[in-house]
Design a protein around this motif. Structure first.
Motif, PDB file in Angstrom:
ATOM      1  N   UNK A 166     -26.743  43.961 -43.685  1.00 21.43           N
ATOM      2  CA  UNK A 166     -27.844  43.390 -43.405  1.00 21.43           C
ATOM      3  C   UNK A 166     -28.256  43.016 -42.592  1.00 21.43           C
ATOM      4  N   UNK A 167     -29.873  42.956 -43.306  1.00 18.96           N
ATOM      5  CA  UNK A 167     -30.756  42.562 -41.938  1.00 18.96           C
ATOM      6  C   UNK A 167     -30.353  41.385 -40.853  1.00 18.96           C
ATOM      7  N   UNK A 168     -30.559  41.303 -39.999  1.00 14.95           N
ATOM      8  CA  UNK A 168     -30.330  39.843 -39.311  1.00 14.95           C
ATOM      9  C   UNK A 168     -31.641  40.079 -38.000  1.00 14.95           C
ATOM     10  N   UNK A 169     -31.887  38.557 -37.633  1.00 17.27           N
ATOM     11  CA  UNK A 169     -33.218  38.456 -37.747  1.00 17.27           C
ATOM     12  C   UNK A 169     -33.110  37.266 -36.107  1.00 17.27           C
ATOM     13  N   UNK A 170     -33.003  37.827 -35.018  1.00 13.74           N
ATOM     14  CA  UNK A 170     -31.877  36.917 -34.098  1.00 13.74           C
ATOM     15  C   UNK A 170     -33.257  36.876 -32.881  1.00 13.74           C
ATOM     16  N   UNK A 175     -35.741  44.533 -31.463  1.00 16.80           N
ATOM     17  CA  UNK A 175     -35.255  44.706 -30.533  1.00 16.80           C
ATOM     18  C   UNK A 175     -35.602  44.526 -29.333  1.00 16.80           C
ATOM     19  N   UNK A 176     -36.831  45.178 -29.550  1.00 13.60           N
ATOM     20  CA  UNK A 176     -37.603  46.164 -28.081  1.00 13.60           C
ATOM     21  C   UNK A 176     -38.375  44.416 -27.977  1.00 13.60           C
ATOM     22  N   UNK A 177     -38.721  43.581 -29.170  1.00 13.80           N
ATOM     23  CA  UNK A 177     -39.658  42.140 -28.874  1.00 13.80           C
ATOM     24  C   UNK A 177     -38.874  41.799 -27.389  1.00 13.80           C
ATOM     25  N   UNK A 178     -37.391  40.987 -28.192  1.00 14.11           N
ATOM     26  CA  UNK A 178     -36.027  40.489 -27.375  1.00 14.11           C
ATOM     27  C   UNK A 178     -36.287  40.919 -25.934  1.00 14.11           C
ATOM     28  N   UNK A 179     -36.118  42.679 -25.320  1.00 13.98           N
ATOM     29  CA  UNK A 179     -35.745  43.277 -24.344  1.00 13.98           C
ATOM     30  C   UNK A 179     -37.300  42.564 -23.398  1.00 13.98           C
ATOM     31  N   UNK A 180     -38.327  42.696 -23.539  1.00 19.12           N
ATOM     32  CA  UNK A 180     -39.651  42.739 -22.719  1.00 19.12           C
ATOM     33  C   UNK A 180     -40.023  41.515 -22.917  1.00 19.12           C
ATOM     34  N   UNK A 200     -35.087  49.279 -32.185  1.00 20.95           N
ATOM     35  CA  UNK A 200     -35.013  49.046 -30.429  1.00 20.95           C
ATOM     36  C   UNK A 200     -36.426  50.639 -30.417  1.00 20.95           C
ATOM     37  N   UNK A 201     -37.886  50.875 -30.624  1.00 25.16           N
ATOM     38  CA  UNK A 201     -38.675  51.409 -30.405  1.00 25.16           C
ATOM     39  C   UNK A 201     -39.239  51.735 -29.170  1.00 25.16           C
ATOM     40  N   UNK A 202     -38.398  51.893 -28.400  1.00 26.81           N
ATOM     41  CA  UNK A 202     -38.712  52.190 -26.453  1.00 26.81           C
ATOM     42  C   UNK A 202     -37.306  52.707 -25.873  1.00 26.81           C
ATOM     43  N   UNK A 203     -37.950  53.447 -24.890  1.00 24.62           N
ATOM     44  CA  UNK A 203     -36.930  54.623 -24.248  1.00 24.62           C
ATOM     45  C   UNK A 203     -35.517  53.369 -23.261  1.00 24.62           C
ATOM     46  N   UNK A 204     -35.881  52.387 -23.499  1.00 27.64           N
ATOM     47  CA  UNK A 204     -34.541  51.447 -23.460  1.00 27.64           C
ATOM     48  C   UNK A 204     -33.227  52.284 -22.274  1.00 27.64           C
TER      49      UNK A 204
END
Length: 735
Positions: free
Chosen positions: A344-348, A417-422, A469-473
């Motif tokens: 399931x797609x989850x949107x936190x 996820x990327x929008x959350x990390x940065x 997640x679309x970055x190189x984290x």
């Protein structure tokens, strides 16, 4: 506004109580304004000098009486809907209230005679932000409390002056049912006797600024069908039949198991079907095509269908558009019994600003940060969650656990996820503030993701979490105890972008982009990857997968088939969005869903579209039967280039190996010409090889340049005629 005294003349044979001591004017004013933290101290039954005082708040009632030991005594009206009286008793008795309205009277239990229906342990865990089953403590819970059936209402609103329950049972007026604040927890509670399943409700909140507004329940497990916004009291009666699935789903780690995902948008897969109707069609379809899992785009309740579910207002409620929560469980159970896992797609990452939902929930920033530079998501016009607040993190962590435990979800694909990390994600200089170390990483979000992953994996064995997640984290799929984020899998956005870029070029230009198909192997083992061709790649002008391909219709379909063959053989799991399995030419739209008519034999679609769907079925069948394609997805020893530099030929060839060393040879010729007598090195000691799949087969709509007989290796190599715009898989002949 004060209510006029509508008290009735004394009924025959009903005595009147003695007058009760008056309320303190300040307390009375706060109570009537919906701004009192402890209405139970004023309402109900309480010892006073001379006996027991009974006080009830029943706006619009014409009379209220108290019944004790079978005797009924009339309370006096104090105006504004308050009724009170004094009985010469030593202790508080068991009692009920008889409330008379213009259309009749009813005997009810007094909500204000009950002790809190939420325990100290629950409150302690809520304060600590560690209540892993938060949905069992907050929200609306039908129950029997002190021998009486009803519903316990609880809500977290720490900044509110007062909270009241309003619902269809109060004609959406909250005056009668103020809630009490439970200490320093920020939780408000009220047990309402006689209120049961199906009742619609909201919370009427009085902010510390004096504003009053209605909010839906953040913890509601059921809602009205949008655009209606009320929460609905619910209780599950579903009996699961997927015990066998649940017992064995965690036997093999996901990165060592076949994992082929069919992504769908439930409301439009077969438009108009309910959860239960989908259960009659979807499991059979997915099982027939051989996918191991379905991934459901967000099913949590959302007000705007055009958001595809990615702007959630009801994090604990499956959308009511398709049925009840138990109906959703029925669908999941049917998929499990068909041998299909459910992701399931989850949107936190964010939530919308609708004024009846989470936004400024108690009149102040609560679920969102108070700092405006961090509160608003610049891309989507939404609020971000305050990951630094323990109660907010608890709300989200418990939500992840909720879907896994209550709905038997097998995986959570975590959106954005990327929008959350940065901290500076989509923000210019001056629009963000650095962390305590001066960096751009959101340390609170990192801690939240680590806590979520660790909690889910501990509580729900066999579940996988997947990061978009679309970055190189570094370390997205590294365990949390090693400093990673703790996800099980990560979408390989780099592979998706590069490979789609390559395949969209005319073959004559592909030699200049050859590295776009090989570069993914440079980092293929840095994380545990999924190769996604998701909904995001076939909307908003990006075109459907087959329409990205160059050439005429035959060449487009050939490119499409060859690309899927390359994708299924490449290290990593795979995901394909609905409609792409049969080469739908039009972009997906939430207004109508896939073009199923393309598969109708009357349309003449046998080779055009049904052939592509047959290929996907055979890809999944061969994939699941060939451990070399999935057993060592995260092991560099499971892959070897055979030809990786044939840019002029547009040819790629590599070997995949299973745990025992048995290989599969995958060869893609992405030029429009036959490559005759093409030399491919193979491992020693394996003299005969057999095609196990060829995307150019006639039954898929290809030119049928296939080899039905085994081919012999000579001098450590095979010599093959490679069909144009095709992928071929070969395996050693046993023995």
């Amino acid at each position: 506004m004060a209510l006029r005294d509508t008290s009735l003349p004394e009924p025959s044979g009903v005595a009147r109580c003695a007058p009760a001591p008056p309320l303190d004017p300040v307390d009375r004013g706060r109570l009537l304004a919906g701004a009192h933290h402890d209405p139970h101290a004023l309402l109900g039954a309480h010892p006073v000098a001379g006996g027991i005082v009974f006080r009830a708040l029943r706006p619009f009632a014409r009379a209220v009486s108290v019944v004790t030991d079978g005797e009924r005594r009339r309370l006096a009206s104090e105006g504004d809907g308050l009724f009170s009286g004094l009985l010469p008793l030593d202790t508080i008795p068991d009692y009920t209230l008889v409330v008379a309205y213009a259309d009749g009277e009813q005997e009810v239990h007094d909500p204000y005679r009950f002790l809190p229906a939420l325990g100290d342990t629950d409150l302690h865990l809520i304060r600590e932000g560690r209540h892993e089953q938060l949905w069992k403590a907050l929200g609306a819970e039908p129950m029997t409390h002190e021998g009486v059936t009803g519903t316990r209402f609880t809500v977290w609103a720490p900044n509110a002056q007062g909270v009241r329950v309003a619902g269809e049972f109060t004609f959406w007026d909250g005056q009668a049912f103020p809630m009490r604040s439970l200490g320093s927890s920020g939780v408000w509670e009220l047990f309402l006797p006689g209120i049961g399943e199906g009742a619609r409700y909201k919370f009427e909140i009085t902010s510390r600024h004096g504003d009053r507004f209605l909010k839906s329940d953040p913890m509601a497990r059921s809602t009205e069908v949008p655009p209606a916004t009320a929460s609905v009291v619910t209780s599950s009666r579903f009996e699961w039949g997927d015990q066998e699935w649940m017992a064995r789903r965690g036997e093999v780690p996901v990165h060592e198991a076949p994992f082929s995902v069919y992504e769908i948008h439930l409301p439009t897969w077969r438009k108009g079907l309910t959860y239960r109707q989908l259960a009659e069609q979807l499991p059979a379809y997915v099982r027939d095509l051989g996918f191991t899992h379905v991934e459901l785009m967000p099913v949590a309740e959302h007000p705007f269908g055009g958001s595809w579910g990615y702007q959630v207002t009801g994090f604990y409620a499956p959308t009511a558009r398709l049925g009840t929560p138990d109906d959703f469980k029925y669908l999941i159970d049917a998929l499990h019994r068909a041998g299909v896992g459910v992701i399931m797609d989850w949107v936190p990452a964010h939530f919308p600003k609708d004024d009846w939902a989470l936004a400024r929930f108690d009149g102040d920033p609560l679920y969102e940060p108070g700092d405006s530079r961090r509160a608003e998501h610049p891309d989507w016009g939404t609020y971000e969650f305050d990951f630094g607040r323990v109660e907010v993190r608890n709300f989200l962590v418990a939500n992840a656990v909720y879907w896994c435990e209550e709905f038997h979800i097998d995986g959570l694909r975590v959106d954005a996820v990327a929008s959350m990390l940065y901290l500076d994600y989509s923000r210019d200089s001056g629009q963000w503030s650095p962390n305590v170390f001066g960096g751009r990483e959101d340390l609170d979000a990192v801690a939240f993701l680590q806590e979520m992953n660790a909690t889910v994996y501990r509580r729900a064995p066999g579940v996988v979490t997947i990061a978009e997640e679309s970055t190189a984290w570094d370390g997205v799929t590294r365990p949390t105890d090693s400093g990673g984020l703790g996800f099980g899998l990560k979408w390989n956005m780099g592979w998706m972008h590069d490979s789609l870029g390559y395949i969209s070029h005319e073959p004559v230009h592909r030699k200049y982009h050859h590295n776009e198909m090989t570069f993914s192997m440079v980092y293929a083992y840095s994380e545990n990857y999924i190769l996604p061709i998701s909904h995001d790649e076939v909307v908003h002008g990006k075109q459907a997968l087959v329409s990205k391909m160059p050439g005429d219709w035959w060449q487009q379909r050939a490119n499409h088939r060859a690309y899927l063959g390359f994708m299924w053989a490449h290290p990593g799991k795979q995901l394909l969005f609905m409609g792409q399995e049969f080469a739908q030419g039009a972009e997906w739209s939430e207004s109508h869903g896939p073009d199923w008519w393309l598969l109708d034999p009357a349309y003449g679609a046998e080779a055009d579209h049904r052939g592509v769907r047959d290929l996907v079925r055979d890809l999944n069948t061969a994939y699941r039967a060939t451990p070399a394609l999935w057993q060592r997805d995260t092991d560099p020893g499971g892959f070897r280039w055979v030809i990786g530099d044939a840019a002029e030929d547009n040819v790629f060839a590599f070997l995949r190996f299973d745990a025992a060393g048995s290989p599969l040879l995958a060869v893609s010729n992405l030029s429009p010409v036959v490559r005759e007598d093409y030399r491919l090195t193979v491992p020693d000691g394996l003299p005969l090889w057999q095609e196990s799949l060829n995307t150019d087969a006639a039954r898929y709509g290809g030119g049928d340049i296939v080899r039905r007989d085994p081919v012999k290796a000579e001098d450590g190599a095979l010599r093959l005629a490679l069909p144009p715009l095709a992928t071929v898989w070969l395996v050693p002949v046993p023995g």
